[in-house]
Every structure is written in C-alpha cells, then in structure tokens.
Motif scaffolding. Structure first.
Motif, mmCIF file in Angstrom:
data_model
loop_
_atom_site.group_PDB
_atom_site.id
_atom_site.type_symbol
_atom_site.label_atom_id
_atom_site.label_comp_id
_atom_site.label_asym_id
_atom_site.label_seq_id
_atom_site.Cartn_x
_atom_site.Cartn_y
_atom_site.Cartn_z
ATOM 1 N N THR A 89 1.172 5.634 -1.386
ATOM 2 C CA THR A 89 0.518 6.843 -1.871
ATOM 3 C C THR A 89 1.563 7.863 -2.306
ATOM 4 O OG1 THR A 89 0.403 7.811 0.356
ATOM 5 C CG2 THR A 89 -1.517 6.549 -0.408
ATOM 6 N N ASP A 125 -6.390 -0.735 -14.248
ATOM 7 C CA ASP A 125 -5.342 -1.737 -14.046
ATOM 8 C C ASP A 125 -3.958 -1.104 -14.102
ATOM 9 O OD1 ASP A 125 -7.372 -3.524 -13.889
ATOM 10 O OD2 ASP A 125 -6.950 -4.567 -15.762
ATOM 11 N N TYR A 180 -2.746 6.299 -5.401
ATOM 12 C CA TYR A 180 -2.618 5.098 -4.564
ATOM 13 C C TYR A 180 -2.333 3.900 -5.464
ATOM 14 C CZ TYR A 180 -3.734 1.119 -1.590
ATOM 15 O OH TYR A 180 -3.664 -0.071 -0.906
ATOM 16 N N CYS A 181 -1.475 3.008 -5.004
ATOM 17 C CA CYS A 181 -1.249 1.746 -5.706
ATOM 18 C C CYS A 181 -0.594 0.777 -4.735
ATOM 19 C CB CYS A 181 -0.365 1.934 -6.941
ATOM 20 S SG CYS A 181 1.332 2.442 -6.554
ATOM 21 N N GLU A 182 -0.502 -0.468 -5.142
ATOM 22 C CA GLU A 182 0.210 -1.469 -4.364
ATOM 23 C C GLU A 182 1.400 -2.015 -5.144
ATOM 24 O OE1 GLU A 182 -2.483 -4.284 -2.636
ATOM 25 O OE2 GLU A 182 -3.696 -2.704 -1.712
ATOM 26 N N GLU A 215 -9.541 5.154 -11.703
ATOM 27 C CA GLU A 215 -9.135 3.820 -11.298
ATOM 28 C C GLU A 215 -8.924 2.971 -12.538
ATOM 29 O OE1 GLU A 215 -11.512 2.706 -7.377
ATOM 30 O OE2 GLU A 215 -12.780 3.810 -8.785
ATOM 31 N N LYS A 233 -1.832 -2.374 -9.790
ATOM 32 C CA LYS A 233 -2.426 -3.123 -8.691
ATOM 33 C C LYS A 233 -3.221 -2.206 -7.761
ATOM 34 C CE LYS A 233 -1.485 -6.821 -5.403
ATOM 35 N NZ LYS A 233 -0.477 -7.608 -4.670
ATOM 36 N N LYS A 234 -4.554 -2.220 -7.941
ATOM 37 C CA LYS A 234 -5.478 -1.364 -7.184
ATOM 38 C C LYS A 234 -5.140 0.113 -7.361
ATOM 39 C CE LYS A 234 -6.409 -4.918 -3.701
ATOM 40 N NZ LYS A 234 -6.447 -5.261 -2.264
ATOM 41 N N ALA A 235 -4.712 0.458 -8.578
ATOM 42 C CA ALA A 235 -4.254 1.824 -8.850
ATOM 43 C C ALA A 235 -5.418 2.808 -8.852
ATOM 44 C CB ALA A 235 -3.531 1.867 -10.193
ATOM 45 N N ARG A 236 -5.141 3.993 -8.297
ATOM 46 C CA ARG A 236 -6.176 5.026 -8.183
ATOM 47 C C ARG A 236 -5.515 6.396 -8.067
ATOM 48 N NH1 ARG A 236 -11.235 5.366 -3.949
ATOM 49 N NH2 ARG A 236 -11.213 7.605 -3.590
ATOM 50 N N PRO A 259 0.827 -1.215 0.000
ATOM 51 C CA PRO A 259 0.000 0.000 0.000
ATOM 52 C C PRO A 259 0.859 1.262 0.000
ATOM 53 C CG PRO A 259 -0.859 -1.610 1.553
ATOM 54 C CD PRO A 259 0.461 -2.148 1.078
ATOM 55 N N ASN A 289 -9.939 -1.747 -17.750
ATOM 56 C CA ASN A 289 -10.877 -1.735 -16.626
ATOM 57 C C ASN A 289 -10.868 -0.396 -15.884
ATOM 58 O OD1 ASN A 289 -11.664 -4.587 -16.909
ATOM 59 N ND2 ASN A 289 -9.563 -5.000 -16.272
#
Length: 609
Positions: free
Chosen positions: A206, A246, A215-217, A244, A232-235, A204, A262
């Motif tokens: 930021t 991929d 934000y991403c992982e 948001e 990975k959970k990018a925003r 996690p 997506n």
C-alpha cells in the motif's frame, strides 16, 4: 604451436598464479597505530591485544579499508581482528560505518558489526543492532530489524535488509515500511535504489497519502517525484471513489490517476460505477474520463440504469454529479431503453437528456438515424431532444419531454403491418408507479393514425386526423383512449379503403431492431475490442542467500590456510550468520511470491498500454 611455446606458456601461467597466490597470502591485516600492545595467552591465545592511548585510537588497515577503535584483539595467524569501543570502519570515500564492536576476517573480507551500528554512504544511512558486511561482494545485510534513511525519500524499516553497494540498491523483506512527509508505504518485498529514489513493490503493498491509498501486489513508485504505477490487483481509494484496473498510473502531486484494461471506478457516495478499458481520474477536479467500452451504472434497488457510449465523462462534486456520454450513446433500464448521439444525466436533479448532434441539420440524410429515441414497453418515441425526469428518492420516472419533431409509434398488436402513430412539435409523457407510460400529450400540429378496435379487439377502422393537440391514455403499453383538441380534419377508414400511401406519417421510422433489450445489447454495435498488452514490471527476484557457496568456499579456504594444530577451524567462520527461526520465517514468506523470477528492468516510469 611447438613444444617450446607450450612449455613457455605453462611456465608463464605458473609464475602468474604464484604471484597471485602470494599477493593473496600477503594481504594481511596491518596495524597502523596502537598506543599499547599486550599479550594474554591465557585468555587470548595467539593474539596481540592493542589499546589506544590518549593521543588517538588503534588504527588498522586492510585492502583499502581503515578501521579505528579503542581496543583490538589481533589474531595474526588467522588474519582476524576483533575491534571494541567506538569503532569506525571506512572504505574509500563512500562507506563509513560506526558501531561498538566489529570482527573482521582479512581472508574472507567478511565483517560483523554490533551495537548501535550505523553505515553511511553518500545517498543513505543504515542503522541496525547487527550488520554483516561482505567487502568482496560489496554487500551489507541485516536480519534482526533495521532502518534506512534517505533524506529526500524518507525512512525505511524492515526485518530483513540487503544493500548492494555497487548498484546502490536495497532489497527489503518482511514488514517493510517507508515513511516520508507525503506518504507511507507498506510492503512484503521492497526493492529501493538510493541514488534515484525508485522503489519496486512486490506482494501485498500500500501507498498511503492524505489524498489517497493505493494497493497493488506489484508496483513502482518514484519517491522523489511522487509518481508511480500499480499492477496486479491494483486499486486506488480516493475520498469517495475507488479505482480498479489491470494497470494504474498515478501522480500524487496532482491527485491524478490513469488506468488501462478492465477498469472499474466506483462512486461510494452516489452508488454509481463506471467501467471501461482506459480511464483518467482527476481528484481535484472531481472528474472521471473513460473510454473503450465505457459503461456508467447507477445502482438502484428497483433496477439499475446503464449508460454506454464511446466516451463517458463524470464531473462535479459528490452531491452534484453529472454523467455525460458522447457518441453512439445508449441507455438501458429493465422498463426503458434509448439511444442518441449523447446522453447527459444529472444525478442531483434526476434529469437525463438525450441529445442530437447539433452540426447536423434536420434535413440531413443521416439525421433520422441520429435522432434520440426511447422505448417504453411497446412504445417508441423520437425527437430532436428528449428529457427524462426521475425522482431520485423513489427511483421512479416522473415525466418525459420531447422537443421538436416529436413522434410516438406503437405496433398494432393484431394487424400484420399496422402502426399507431402520433407526431407533433412537442410531447409530454407521464409515468405511473410501475415506470410505464400512462399519459402522453402531443401539442402543436398534431397528426395521428390509430387502429381503432372494439372490446373484442375487432378492427373498427383506421382513424387518421390532424388537430391542435392530442392526449392519449395507455394501459400496460396499449392505447386505452385518446382525445383530440382543435381537430382540423379526420376520417375513419375501413382497412380495405385505407390508402397504402397514407399508412405512415411523414418522418415515420420504426427502429425496433436497434432497441437494447439487455445490458449486453448496449455493446452489440461496437467494433471488436483488442486490449493492449501491458508490459508493466518484471517479476520479483528473491534474494540469494547472503551466505552462498562462494562465501562458504572463502571460509573453507581460510580454514585450510590457518587451521591450528589441534584441528580447530579458523576464526573466519565465527562471523557467519547462523540459520535461525527468522531465516526460516523469511524462507516461508518468500514462497508467498507466486511470480516466476525474471530480470528486473530499472527504467523511468511511464504509463503503458
């Protein structure tokens, strides 16, 4: 090979090995200068105590590294030194470390420094209370909190840090924070290259600026050029938009972002959502471009509005947003649907336009299929241009305008192949509170065909006429009554007498099979979509233990070489990091990273599809 050659090579190998071992054993810590030498066997058995004088500090050299201090305790048998007071350690012209205390083994080449430790290289500076340095592997390590400063990139703090000097690479673990003038980065795992300013984020994470929060992982950020990409959970959160997807590429210099696969872009002020599989967002221009199954959704309590097209643009400030859908555009609401070449929807005025391709003439053989079309209940309406006016507060449709070649058709509910039809130059429609057509006025050169029925739904006849204009009232989608103005001619035919060729007005085109009856139907004519494979970043490589088997082997060798008569181990093992609760916590934290280890590629960032 004969025996003589074998013997010769064995002797040569033995000689080389002997020279190598001798060189290693001869690699002793050298005292270059000391102002005073004393011996205190009671407190420092087997050691020489070296003290500076007024001229200069104690100077010690080992393997190309030089150390200066105010006081040193030298254990020659252990090839070990303890340095106190204003300690300086220099390695070539690249590493310069200062501290209040250092202990160093000439056998393991492991140093431990404490007390205001600062290590400088040409690209960055490390500060910590304690620091371990392995000169054999050219690594530095801290585990009780540290700070790394790179002028152009900012200041990095973390609980655990590792510096690979040959690669100019840092690996930070646990509560990692990078602060610069433009941004703040928080992460669990953070790899940083001091020569390029490249940062790789895992877990996690930021990136926060005045304009956005990303934000991403798993992600990359070029701290010099302020660009990067998130996986990975990018925003990305802007002032009033959330992006948001991929894979997100972003340029913080321009407040620009592009996204692949997506994608969802949420307008938090206007309660609208745009989806697709490739998008570009320009914050300063207040614009979003999206394609590949593009879908714009205006969220409403009484039924959301969905617009689909090959490409969608959303432009304008939050209080004046306009949605423009281009090529094969479709609109769907539970009580209304439509198609046209393009659709423009102004969220402030509530005006939605269904437009035709201007380059096609009305006589073009494709123009009929391209005419804008709307369906409401059982009614089909077409024309060169269609306008829908809605009330944003009540979320209801107020009126409908059809310009040029207006045509409204509804199938007669009883006859097998009968259609009520009205055409004219323009059409004005009014809706009731349930978003159903209540009244339609067709003006200028109006023509009509009605299947007239009595209260028992028995067919009276087929009414065909021409007039200046016609007003039709509807009840639940069925024609309730109609009034003609300035009628030119007209006849009421029995069904059996009605000429077959007269059953359809010129331009008649029943397109019920094209009608979207669900959100899924908006996509039924789209070609198959194959999403690109995103290569992205390789997965996180966890840190190896600083005290690895190779280091323990060096310590064991030091013990064997310098072990005292009473069996005491050498002093080389004193400066090994001991396992403590922080190490255990770090091990638990490492387990949170689910990605399997792979080799990390260091490359210039590009937006990838």
């Amino acid at each position: 090979m004969n025996k003589l050659h074998v013997i010769f090579f064995m002797l040569l190998f033995g000689l080389v090995s002997t020279i190598s071992l001798h060189a290693q054993s001869a690699k002793k810590i050298k005292i270059e200068y000391a102002g005073k030498l004393t011996i205190d066997e009671a407190n420092y058995p087997g050691a020489k105590i070296l003290t500076r004088d007024d001229a200069q500090q104690v100077h010690i050299e080992h393997g190309g590294a030089n150390l200066w201090c105010d006081k040193a305790i030298h254990y020659s048998q252990d090839n070990f030194i303890e340095a106190y007071g204003n300690v300086i350690l220099k390695q070539g012209d690249t590493i310069n470390m200062t501290s209040q205390y250092i202990e160093y083994s000439g056998i393991t080449e492991l140093a431990f420094a404490s007390g205001n430790v600062v290590m400088n290289d040409p690209n960055s500076t490390i500060s910590s209370d304690t620091l371990y340095m392995d000169r054999t592997r050219q690594q530095a390590f801290y585990r009780s909190g540290g700070t790394v400063v790179k002028d152009s990139s900012g200041t990095i703090t973390s609980k655990i840090g590792r510096y690979y000097m040959d690669q100019k690479k840092y690996q930070f673990v646990d509560d990692v924070v990078l602060v610069s003038d433009e941004s703040t980065i928080n992460s669990d795992y953070f790899d940083f290259y001091s020569d390029s300013g490249y940062a790789y984020l895992f877990g996690p994470s930021t990136i926060t600026t005045e304009e956005s929060k990303t934000y991403c992982e798993k992600g990359f950020y070029d701290t010099e050029n302020k660009i990067g990409y998130a996986l990975k959970k990018a925003r990305i959160d802007y002032d009033n938009r959330i992006i948001e997807g991929d894979s997100l590429f972003f340029d913080n210099n321009k407040s620009f972002a592009s996204a692949t696969n997506n994608i969802t872009v949420t307008d938090t002020i206007n309660k609208s959502i745009v989806k697709g599989h490739y998008a570009e967002v320009f914050k300063e221009k207040d614009s979003v471009f999206i394609t590949k199954r593009a879908l714009a959704i205006t969220v409403q309590e009484k039924g959301s509005v969905y617009i689909h097209a090959d490409k969608i643009m959303v432009t304008g400030k939050p209080d004046n947003r306009v949605i423009k859908a281009y090529y094969n555009a479709k609109i769907f609401k539970t009580d209304l649907s439509g198609k046209s070449d393009s659709i423009h929807s102004d969220q402030k005025t509530g005006l939605t336009k269904l437009l035709n391709i201007a380059s096609f003439s009305s006589g073009d053989k494709f123009s009929v299929k391209r005419k804008p079309i709307l369906w409401n209940l059982e009614n089909q309406m077409t024309g060169d241009t269609i306008h829908l006016l809605s009330n944003n507060e009540t979320e209801k449709i107020d009126s409908l305008l059809v310009f040029e070649n207006a045509f409204i058709i509804s199938k007669d509910t009883i006859s097998k192949n009968g259609y009520n039809q009205i055409n004219g130059k323009q059409l004005v429609g009014l809706f009731n509170n349930e978003n159903q057509l209540r009244q339609v006025d067709v003006t200028r050169n109006a023509q009509s065909i009605f299947y007239a029925r009595n209260d028992k739904q028995e067919l009276i006849g087929i009414d065909k006429s021409k007039s200046g204009s016609i007003t039709i009232l509807f009840d639940n989608g069925d024609i309730d009554e109609y009034t003609r103005y300035n009628q030119i001619d007209g006849n009421l035919y029995p069904e059996s007498k009605f000429p077959e060729k007269e059953k359809f007005l010129k331009g008649f085109d029943w397109r019920e099979e094209e009608r979207p009856r669900s959100v899924e139907d908006l996509f039924k004519d789209d070609p198959p979509l194959e999403l690109p494979i995103i290569k992205g970043l390789d997965d996180y490589i966890p840190q190896d233990d600083f005290v690895d088997e190779a280091m323990l082997s060096r310590v064991k060798k030091a013990d064997e070489t310098t072990q005292t008569n009473n069996g005491e181990p050498s002093k080389a093992s004193r400066n090994l990091p001991k396992t403590n609760q922080k190490d255990k916590d770090a091990a638990l934290l490492k387990k949170k990273v689910l990605d399997a280890p792979k080799k990390l590629n260091i490359q210039k960032p590009v937006a990838k599809e």
